[in-house]
Scaffold this active site. Structure first.
Site, short mmCIF file in Angstrom:
data_model
loop_
_atom_site.label_atom_id
_atom_site.label_comp_id
_atom_site.label_asym_id
_atom_site.label_seq_id
_atom_site.Cartn_x
_atom_site.Cartn_y
_atom_site.Cartn_z
N ARG A 114 -83.84 138.90 69.56
CA ARG A 114 -85.23 138.43 69.48
C ARG A 114 -86.21 139.60 69.52
O ARG A 114 -87.27 139.51 70.13
CB ARG A 114 -85.54 137.44 70.62
CG ARG A 114 -84.69 136.19 70.63
CD ARG A 114 -84.89 135.35 69.36
NE ARG A 114 -84.10 134.11 69.45
CZ ARG A 114 -82.84 134.00 69.04
NH1 ARG A 114 -82.23 135.04 68.48
NH2 ARG A 114 -82.20 132.87 69.15
N SER A 149 -87.82 127.12 70.93
CA SER A 149 -87.35 127.69 72.19
C SER A 149 -88.45 128.56 72.79
O SER A 149 -88.85 129.55 72.19
CB SER A 149 -86.08 128.51 71.97
OG SER A 149 -85.04 127.70 71.48
N GLU A 188 -90.77 133.68 74.54
CA GLU A 188 -90.55 134.08 73.14
C GLU A 188 -91.84 134.15 72.35
O GLU A 188 -92.07 135.11 71.63
CB GLU A 188 -89.56 133.10 72.47
CG GLU A 188 -88.11 133.42 72.71
CD GLU A 188 -87.19 132.80 71.67
OE1 GLU A 188 -87.62 132.65 70.52
OE2 GLU A 188 -86.05 132.47 72.03
#
Length: 350
Positions: A163, A247, A343
């Site tokens: 990520r 998410s 995130e």
């Protein structure tokens, strides 16, 4: 000529937070890039907006917001082992994945139905069901706004990690991705490591019969695409119906020593050994164990089917989202000694 105007962002972010960009331009052609670099010098901040699927927006966004709408999908070249495919940054990611399959170019099927645009995919190094997009990227075409020139960065220069990428660490407003080039393998192999895929009816047998041949063949890329879409629709809320950013927390990565200590106290704790010896934990499991699955805090909450997804039940502002984020992080920290990291990026927050 780029036209500057304010823009209501409420319908342009998947969390459906009320927000307005005070100054916005829409980029539809790479010929506008030199003009953009000149214009950007007049603003203290530059924000690049794709599909709005990975952000927490304040009510007002200052500086200059650039809405990227660069189109196009083309086969650049073909070799014995791969297709080299280029997609404009403004293309919708899921539509691009489906187009690749329609053209007979597999390799991205595990990343089906991820919201957002092609240009945003390398920034976050999106990943799902055992595949990260960085592993399929050949190079990224990116305009350096302060320099006013184009760069072609190969995958190693993009510094892809979980990520993460070069683009996440640069000063906001430095890079504007215009196109991404993907190297899609002709010697394609299905990636079926995740139990959800292995258990899906389309893939559970692990085989599909090749036409005209009694010998079993592996599942097709199209079957994996369809299975991933089914799984995501069953587990994740549609942002068009219930505001969310997918998410919300990254899966934390901890040391082997921390894993051994945690696992001794919590034997059911899921963990995934990484190549460097560290362990990746399931953030959703940690959050669920702390009682947040399906729990609300004002107009926001963690989803009833997936504890990792923060949802806006209606009327939420960025402050509501960040308050819930901190409450969840505090509980996971207190119970497991593990730090969760958001995130989505936050724009315009104090």
């Amino acid at each position: 000529m780029l036209s500057i105007s304010s823009l209501d962002l409420h319908s342009l972010n998947t969390l459906r937070l009320p927000s307005r960009a005070l100054a916005c331009v829409t980029l539809e052609d790479t010929e506008q890039l030199p003009e953009l670099s000149v214009l950007a010098q007049q603003y203290p901040q530059v924000h690049v907006l794709g599909g709005g699927s990975n952000m927490v927006l304040a009510p007002e966004i200052g500086g200059l917001t650039v809405r990227v709408r660069l189109p196009g999908i083309r086969l650049i070249s073909e070799s014995d082992d791969a297709w080299l495919v280029e997609a404009g940054a403004g293309e919708v990611w899921h539509d691009f994945v489906r187009t690749c399959l329609d053209q007979g170019w597999p390799g991205l099927e595990n990343l089906a139905l991820i919201p957002g645009t092609v240009g945003a995919a390398p920034v976050q190094n999106i990943g799902a069901y055992g595949v990260e997009v960085g592993g399929r990227i050949d190079s990224v075409l990116a305009w350096h706004i302060p320099q006013g020139r184009m760069h072609c960065l190969d995958a190693s220069e993009c510094r892809f990690a979980y990520r993460d990428s070069l683009f996440k660490h640069a000063e906001p407003g430095t890079w504007l991705i215009t196109a991404v080039r993907f190297r899609l393998p002709k010697q394609w192999q299905p990636v079926l490591d995740y139990p959800d895929l292995q258990k899906h009816p389309l893939l559970a047998s692990g085989t599909s019969t090749a036409q005209g041949d009694s010998a079993p063949a592996g599942p097709t890329a199209r079957q994996i695409f369809d299975a991933v879409c089914d799984i995501r629709r069953a587990k994740l809320p549609d942002p068009r119906e219930l505001g969310n950013a997918g998410s919300y927390f990254k899966n934390p990565v901890i040391s082997s020593a921390q894993w051994e200590a945690l696992h001794a106290h919590h034997p059911a704790l899921p963990g995934y050994l990484q190549t460097d010896g560290s362990w990746k934990l399931a953030a959703g499991w940690l959050i669920d164990q702390c009682g947040w699955k399906g729990k609300r805090l004002g107009p926001v909450g963690m989803h009833t089917r997936q504890a990792l997804v923060l949802v806006n039940y209606g009327g939420a502002q960025a402050t509501d989202v960040l308050a819930l984020e901190e409450a969840v992080r505090a509980d996971v920290r207190a119970r497991f000694g593990v730090e969760l990291e958001r995130e989505p990026v936050a724009w315009g927050q104090p």
